[in-house]
Scaffold this motif. Structure first.
Motif, short mmCIF file in Angstrom:
data_model
loop_
_atom_site.label_atom_id
_atom_site.label_comp_id
_atom_site.label_asym_id
_atom_site.label_seq_id
_atom_site.Cartn_x
_atom_site.Cartn_y
_atom_site.Cartn_z
N ASP A 144 -37.09 38.98 24.97
CA ASP A 144 -35.79 39.62 25.18
C ASP A 144 -35.72 40.98 24.51
O ASP A 144 -35.16 41.93 25.06
N ALA A 145 -36.29 41.10 23.31
CA ALA A 145 -36.26 42.38 22.59
C ALA A 145 -37.04 43.45 23.34
O ALA A 145 -36.58 44.60 23.47
N THR A 146 -38.21 43.10 23.87
CA THR A 146 -38.99 44.09 24.61
C THR A 146 -38.33 44.43 25.94
O THR A 146 -38.48 45.55 26.44
N ALA A 147 -37.59 43.50 26.52
CA ALA A 147 -36.85 43.81 27.75
C ALA A 147 -35.77 44.85 27.48
O ALA A 147 -35.55 45.77 28.28
N VAL A 148 -35.08 44.73 26.34
CA VAL A 148 -34.07 45.73 25.98
C VAL A 148 -34.74 47.07 25.69
O VAL A 148 -34.26 48.13 26.11
N VAL A 149 -35.85 47.03 24.96
CA VAL A 149 -36.60 48.26 24.67
C VAL A 149 -36.96 48.98 25.97
O VAL A 149 -36.83 50.21 26.08
N ALA A 150 -37.39 48.24 26.98
CA ALA A 150 -37.77 48.84 28.25
C ALA A 150 -36.59 49.55 28.90
O ALA A 150 -36.75 50.63 29.48
N GLN A 151 -35.41 48.97 28.81
CA GLN A 151 -34.24 49.61 29.40
C GLN A 151 -33.81 50.85 28.61
O GLN A 151 -33.54 51.90 29.17
N VAL A 152 -33.76 50.72 27.29
CA VAL A 152 -33.33 51.84 26.45
C VAL A 152 -34.30 53.01 26.59
O VAL A 152 -33.91 54.17 26.46
N ALA A 153 -35.57 52.72 26.88
CA ALA A 153 -36.57 53.77 27.03
C ALA A 153 -36.25 54.73 28.18
O ALA A 153 -36.78 55.84 28.22
N GLY A 154 -35.38 54.31 29.08
CA GLY A 154 -35.10 55.12 30.26
C GLY A 154 -34.11 56.24 30.04
O GLY A 154 -33.24 56.48 30.89
N CYS A 155 -34.21 56.94 28.91
CA CYS A 155 -33.39 58.14 28.69
C CYS A 155 -34.20 59.13 27.88
O CYS A 155 -35.07 58.74 27.09
N GLU A 156 -33.92 60.40 28.06
CA GLU A 156 -34.72 61.44 27.41
C GLU A 156 -34.64 61.35 25.89
O GLU A 156 -35.60 61.67 25.19
N GLU A 157 -33.50 60.89 25.38
CA GLU A 157 -33.29 60.84 23.94
C GLU A 157 -34.14 59.78 23.24
O GLU A 157 -34.28 59.80 22.02
N SER A 158 -34.69 58.86 24.01
CA SER A 158 -35.40 57.73 23.39
C SER A 158 -36.77 58.12 22.82
O SER A 158 -37.25 57.48 21.88
N LEU A 159 -37.40 59.15 23.35
CA LEU A 159 -38.78 59.45 22.96
C LEU A 159 -38.89 59.74 21.47
O LEU A 159 -39.77 59.20 20.79
N ASP A 160 -38.02 60.59 20.93
CA ASP A 160 -38.08 60.89 19.50
C ASP A 160 -37.85 59.64 18.66
O ASP A 160 -38.52 59.44 17.64
N ALA A 161 -36.90 58.81 19.07
CA ALA A 161 -36.61 57.59 18.32
C ALA A 161 -37.80 56.64 18.36
O ALA A 161 -38.15 56.02 17.34
N PHE A 162 -38.45 56.52 19.50
CA PHE A 162 -39.63 55.67 19.60
C PHE A 162 -40.76 56.20 18.72
O PHE A 162 -41.45 55.43 18.06
N THR A 163 -40.93 57.51 18.73
CA THR A 163 -42.01 58.12 17.96
C THR A 163 -41.81 57.89 16.46
O THR A 163 -42.76 57.59 15.73
#
Length: 329
Positions: A195-214
């Motif tokens: 479930d956590a990785t499913a949410v991560v996959a959805q949240v990843a779909g915005c430009e702002e997510s890249l810096d947060a992921f990094t």
């Protein structure tokens, strides 16, 4: 239905009377009766909402009480059959937020499940997404990780929130990425990981997510999960590939470069794309991601990459629609 409505009015009348004289014991009994009725008789849920039960039940969530859990459970049951009535009830979302923040997690998990139930209606997603304190309470609940049930219900609610693309940047701003990756790294429960990785996959779909992921070494974590044997279940592996794909679609050339720079990324993705045991969804995600990484292999190909990413948004039935797509370096 006349019999159901009469029963509903009787139950709400008892609750109204007990609340009017501030009889805590009688109020708790009346709420327990309503909870039992909503569980055993689905046909009485909408009549209870029509009879005015929702405001009285919601009031029990704003302050800790012995009846909070029963009230939250009754609201969850009613939401299954009367979502419109719940959404139109004044103060309901504030009451659910209060329950999410309460130390009594039995009420919190019912509240999270109720939010998820309301989010099943697409029109409710922007309305709930505009309630930043409510979203922050959901993020706080997964950060607290009190028990499996509360965590899973909060994750399901966050997943549904992120299905509305503009909500994804809001979740990033509220620290959801940090909370999700912390959960992935510390929680070994299979259902929670999926479930956590499913949410991560959805949240990843915005430009702002890249810096947060990094900042969270998220790309490395996701690549490790895509590798054969890196994830505990096929679904977790597929979700990790979906997250990487959504990142490159939303983040464009820069995201492709960041993913490509992770050691073993292309090999791991190719292995999933060629895995005969993977699901159609997983293989499709991996194949699309592999093509994106190959297209972004040289800066001279940036126009080809832009065309490819834009084509993915339009044609790939497995892709998460991005909140914004960019090919800026």
């Amino acid at each position: 239905m006349e019999v159901k409505l009469h029963t509903a009015r009787t139950l709400v009348g008892r609750l109204r009377g007990a609340a009017a004289v501030r009889d805590g014991a009688a109020t708790a009994v009346a709420i327990a009766e309503i909870r039992h009725a909503t569980k055993s008789d689905p046909d009485i849920r909408a009549p209870l909402a029509d009879a005015g039960a929702v405001p009285f039940l919601a009031a029990q969530l704003t302050a800790p009480s012995a009846a909070s859990e029963d009230a939250a459970a009754a609201l969850l049951n009613i939401s299954i059959s009367a979502r419109e009535q719940l959404m139109s009830a004044p103060g309901l979302l504030d009451a659910l937020m209060a329950a999410l923040r309460a130390e009594e997690y039995s009420a919190a998990h019912h509240a999270a499940a109720t939010v998820y139930s309301l989010l099943c209606v697409e029109a409710n997603r922007p309305v709930i997404g505009a309630r930043r304190p409510l979203l922050a309470a959901l993020v706080s609940l997964i950060r607290a990780a009190p028990n499996t049930r509360a965590t899973k219900d909060a994750l399901k609610a966050l997943f549904a929130v992120a299905l509305y693309p503009p909500n994804r940047a809001t979740l990033v701003g509220l620290g959801a990425v940090q909370a999700l990756f912390a959960l992935i790294m510390t929680d070994g429960r299979t259902g929670i990981m999926e479930d956590a990785t499913a949410v991560v996959a959805q949240v990843a779909g915005c430009e702002e997510s890249l810096d947060a992921f990094t900042r969270m070494s998220g790309l490395r974590i996701l690549v490790d999960l895509v590798e054969r044997g890196g994830a505990s279940t096929p679904r977790t592996r597929e979700n990790a590939a979906a997250a990487l794909l959504n990142l490159v679609v939303a983040g464009g050339e820069r995201a492709v470069a960041e993913v490509s720079a992770v050691g073993g990324a292309e090999e791991a993705v190719r292995e999933l794309a060629e895995d005969a045991t993977a699901s159609a969804r997983g293989k499709a995600k991996a194949e699309s991601l592999l093509r994106a990484l190959e297209c972004g292999g040289a800066r001279r190909r940036e126009h080809r990459l832009a065309d490819f990413l834009n084509g993915l948004v339009q044609s790939d039935p497995y892709i998460s629609s991005p909140a914004s797509a960019s090919t800026r370096g």
